[in-house]
Motif scaffolding. Sequence first.
Motif, PDB file in Angstrom:
ATOM      1  N   HIS A  60       0.760  -1.274   0.093  1.00  0.00           N
ATOM      2  CA  HIS A  60      -0.133  -0.242  -0.047  1.00  0.00           C
ATOM      3  C   HIS A  60       0.846   1.239  -0.038  1.00  0.00           C
ATOM      4  O   HIS A  60       1.397   1.491   1.041  1.00  0.00           O
ATOM      5  N   HIS A  62       1.132   5.487  -2.231  1.00  0.00           N
ATOM      6  CA  HIS A  62       0.594   6.062  -3.403  1.00  0.00           C
ATOM      7  C   HIS A  62       1.681   6.780  -4.244  1.00  0.00           C
ATOM      8  O   HIS A  62       2.416   7.735  -3.939  1.00  0.00           O
ATOM      9  N   LYS A 283     -10.662   0.763  -2.553  1.00  0.00           N
ATOM     10  CA  LYS A 283     -10.050   1.250  -1.335  1.00  0.00           C
ATOM     11  C   LYS A 283     -10.937   2.262  -0.532  1.00  0.00           C
ATOM     12  O   LYS A 283     -11.357   3.064  -1.128  1.00  0.00           O
ATOM     13  N   HIS A 366      -3.261  -0.710   7.363  1.00  0.00           N
ATOM     14  CA  HIS A 366      -2.749  -0.080   8.542  1.00  0.00           C
ATOM     15  C   HIS A 366      -2.943  -0.906   9.795  1.00  0.00           C
ATOM     16  O   HIS A 366      -2.120  -1.388  10.380  1.00  0.00           O
ATOM     17  N   ASP A 429       3.051   3.029   2.903  1.00  0.00           N
ATOM     18  CA  ASP A 429       2.451   4.205   2.563  1.00  0.00           C
ATOM     19  C   ASP A 429       3.063   5.266   2.054  1.00  0.00           C
ATOM     20  O   ASP A 429       2.658   6.659   2.399  1.00  0.00           O
TER      21      ASP A 429
HETATM   22 ZN   LIG Z   1      -2.350   5.315   2.446  1.00  0.00          ZN
END
Ligand SMILES: [Zn+2]
Length: 530
Positions: A60, A62, A283, A366, A429
């Motif tokens: 995960h 971005h 998501k 998370h 993340d």
């Molecule tokens: Zn994230």
Amino acid sequence: MTKKLFYNGYIYTMDEKNPTVNNVLIENDKIIDFNTKIKDEYQLIDLNGQTLLPGFNDSHMHVLAYGMTLDMVDLNSVNSIEEMISAVQKFIEEKKPKENEWIFGRGWNQENFIEKRMPTRCDLDKISTSRPIVLTRTCGHLLTANSAALKKIDIDSDTYIDGGKIYLDDNENPNGIFAEKAMDLIYENMPPLSVEDIKNYLVKAGKMLRKKGITAVQTDDLDSANVDFQKVLQAYYELADENKLPIKFNLQLRLKTPEEINEFLKNNLITYYDDYLTLGPLKVLADGSLGARTAALRESYADEENQFGKLVYGKQKLYNLSEIALKNGMQIACHAIGDRTVALFIDIMERLQKRYGSGLRNRIIHCQITDYDLLNRMAELNLQADIQPPFTATDWTIVSKRIGKEREIGTYAWKTMFNLGINAAGGSDCPVESPNPIWGISCAVTRQDRDYNPAGGWQPWEKLTVQEALKLYTKNAAYNCFMDNQIGQIKKDYKADFVILDNNPFLTAEEEIRNIKVAAVSINGKVYWN
Ligand SMILES: [Zn+2]
């Protein structure tokens, strides 16, 4: 086609039935044999005693935001508001942006500041009062804007944003700090990105990730306020058609309403586009972050009275959204940091999976503030976790402050997840944390920060073995995105996706793992040396 033989190194397959091999033979994009005799027709790739593993997969992050940060002021290592100001000034001097061009920075964390407070617009105005400046906190859930940026938006002390917060100064005027949904007020005024801009950022970021040993990434890029969802999707499709994606991308689709999901499904297939592009789970962003006290807790934050954080969706809304996804065979990857959010998602999955089954490997991204009972329920429901080992290094000093000593036990409980049989996959993340998987592996094994604190590791009973930590970023990450039949292990007929490391993590002292370097990666049999 030439067959390539990788030999003379340590080779770990992550396949329990066949954990190590002497050599690997590939043809085109696939692994075809192991432990084979060297033949003249083979192209030989001498590993020189280095270590070969399945390519790393970040479960995960971005990527688009990461690409954009490569053009921003990096504030990850500033230790005071003064230092932050000079970092931005230096950036402006060096890059010489146009007169009114926006300046963006990312990575500040008031916990690291000697001032121990968040920066306000007054601090940023010392840099410029005419040029808009926006500096985002390391978590991405909070930002500070200067007065020039505030002038572009229409707010006052009474402006109310559902799901967001505009901070006020002593005189009840906005002080430049915006949290969660309120950040959109700023983003909406930023100059929009074109498809071409997006493609450039994705390629730039993808190449950086490849250098770090990442051969596949699961990325949530489809919701940024100044970036049009359709443009991002178009950028990915075009890059795939032009064979320009540097690594394999699995898109985590942030669709926020049942209507958006239905509309999306009308125009796209939730599946394989090509080897380098697959469309993945829905998501769902269900709460905020622990640092910003926006993660939703069952009991109040310990360091702020009657503050429980914030659920992005009410119970019924989250239920409806989840149901549409499952009805359409869409896996759900739910961002949940606080225990109230984790519990709510588990409750909803318990009800919905009775009707739609548990085969979609629904996931909690998370999954930080938990207890044994919650994790046990996850395991029973076949819910998986996408964890970020670098968070232990960043957060270990604040967890007990935020939730107290008693609740701290049972949080960031990676080993407990393994013991219960939850499939935990590793990620960064990024741009929240560095995307370097070696750092992530080091954090999972040591549970120490960059300065080797705390001694012995934070909650050391939750430390993972090297084998488990490597599984996070290979086999387990492939499982969570349904790619476990082609990547994540070194097995016959699997894709030739490898990473080659200059040192063997199994033979390296725990505290030295972080210094291991990536020598090369192979993606579909194409080898890239660093
Ligand atoms: Zn994230």
